[in-house]
Scaffold this motif. Sequence first.
Motif, PDB file in Angstrom:
ATOM      1  N   LYS A  52       0.836  -1.215   0.000  1.00  0.00           N
ATOM      2  CA  LYS A  52       0.000   0.000   0.000  1.00  0.00           C
ATOM      3  C   LYS A  52       0.872   1.267   0.000  1.00  0.00           C
ATOM      4  N   THR A  53       1.956   1.223   0.779  1.00  0.00           N
ATOM      5  CA  THR A  53       2.832   2.396   0.868  1.00  0.00           C
ATOM      6  C   THR A  53       3.561   2.606  -0.457  1.00  0.00           C
ATOM      7  N   HIS A  54       4.088   1.513  -1.004  1.00  0.00           N
ATOM      8  CA  HIS A  54       4.790   1.603  -2.292  1.00  0.00           C
ATOM      9  C   HIS A  54       3.824   2.083  -3.383  1.00  0.00           C
ATOM     10  N   GLU A  55       2.646   1.474  -3.413  1.00  0.00           N
ATOM     11  CA  GLU A  55       1.652   1.841  -4.440  1.00  0.00           C
ATOM     12  C   GLU A  55       1.348   3.343  -4.385  1.00  0.00           C
ATOM     13  N   SER A  56       1.262   3.860  -3.157  1.00  0.00           N
ATOM     14  CA  SER A  56       0.923   5.262  -2.983  1.00  0.00           C
ATOM     15  C   SER A  56       2.046   6.181  -3.508  1.00  0.00           C
ATOM     16  N   VAL A  57       3.289   5.873  -3.149  1.00  0.00           N
ATOM     17  CA  VAL A  57       4.381   6.757  -3.614  1.00  0.00           C
ATOM     18  C   VAL A  57       4.590   6.644  -5.129  1.00  0.00           C
ATOM     19  N   VAL A  58       4.299   5.464  -5.665  1.00  0.00           N
ATOM     20  CA  VAL A  58       4.416   5.301  -7.122  1.00  0.00           C
ATOM     21  C   VAL A  58       3.372   6.174  -7.830  1.00  0.00           C
ATOM     22  N   LYS A  59       2.190   6.292  -7.232  1.00  0.00           N
ATOM     23  CA  LYS A  59       1.156   7.168  -7.831  1.00  0.00           C
ATOM     24  C   LYS A  59       1.674   8.601  -7.945  1.00  0.00           C
ATOM     25  N   LEU A  60       2.289   9.084  -6.872  1.00  0.00           N
ATOM     26  CA  LEU A  60       2.828  10.447  -6.908  1.00  0.00           C
ATOM     27  C   LEU A  60       3.954  10.539  -7.945  1.00  0.00           C
ATOM     28  N   ASN A  61       4.818   9.522  -7.964  1.00  0.00           N
ATOM     29  CA  ASN A  61       5.924   9.495  -8.927  1.00  0.00           C
ATOM     30  C   ASN A  61       5.389   9.560 -10.362  1.00  0.00           C
ATOM     31  N   ASN A  62       4.309   8.804 -10.633  1.00  0.00           N
ATOM     32  CA  ASN A  62       3.731   8.827 -11.988  1.00  0.00           C
ATOM     33  C   ASN A  62       3.291  10.241 -12.377  1.00  0.00           C
ATOM     34  N   MET A  63       2.667  10.941 -11.412  1.00  0.00           N
ATOM     35  CA  MET A  63       2.193  12.301 -11.720  1.00  0.00           C
ATOM     36  C   MET A  63       3.364  13.213 -12.049  1.00  0.00           C
ATOM     37  N   ILE A  64       4.448  13.074 -11.274  1.00  0.00           N
ATOM     38  CA  ILE A  64       5.616  13.954 -11.461  1.00  0.00           C
ATOM     39  C   ILE A  64       6.308  13.638 -12.789  1.00  0.00           C
TER      40      ILE A  64
END
Length: 250
Positions: A70-82
């Motif tokens: 869940k934590t990894h998935e969440s930071v990857v979402k932000l990374n995708n946006m950036i």
Amino acid sequence: MVKILKIGGSVLTDKSRPSYARIDEIKRISSEISSVSSDLILVHGAGSFGHVQAKEYGLPQKFNPKGLWKTHESVVKLNNMIVEALSIAGANPMPVHPFSCITLKDGRIDDFCCSSISEMVKRNLLPVLHGDVAMDITRGSGIVSGDQLVSYLSRALKADLVAIGTDVDGVLFNRKVLPTITRDEISRIEVSLSGSSHADVTGGMKGKLLELIELAEGGIDSIIFNALIDGQTQKALKGYSIGTKVRRSN
Ligand code: IP8
């Protein structure tokens, strides 16, 4: 020439709201970066992506498979946006997820294959890393902060410029920005070094400074500047001395 820029989660997200990206800030900073993106590695913090989930599942103290995902998935979402914003702004970003290429030992990076990152830089790609969860050979799992990534990469790749963009003007003492800071000065100002008032599992300004002081003692200075101010990120990447310089004691 290698430049390492970290943009903190408090700039890119609203830490008072879970999983809330500041899209306008992401776009603005992406366009500042895109005009000076050669020889650059970007690391971003997690902000309200990641810290909330890590806290909810008891990371890094507990080994919790669902919490890790869940934590990894969440930071990857932000990374995708950036990454998407950087690409639209004209840079050549490529995501690099630390969970897949780093092993920790007692919470510190023990193994990190950086050669693909150097190759990207040589070929004018912009590697975009982020604070993440990681496997830890002694503790099972842990969290690697963007600041730890910056200090490791700066040493490993002998960075020429290291800049840390935050939501404050630098290191503050008595409400004034210190132009420079060294290890000797830290104990004097310790009381004013806040942790974060929001969920933050990696130590806020104090954690950041300790990473950077160690880096300075290894011979690599860095600056801490306010990335919320228009134009500052570009100035930092051009080598202007803004904010606070973290340097070695004389
Ligand atoms: O925001 C923390 O990275 P940071 C990463 O750079 C996670 O401290 C997963 C909470």
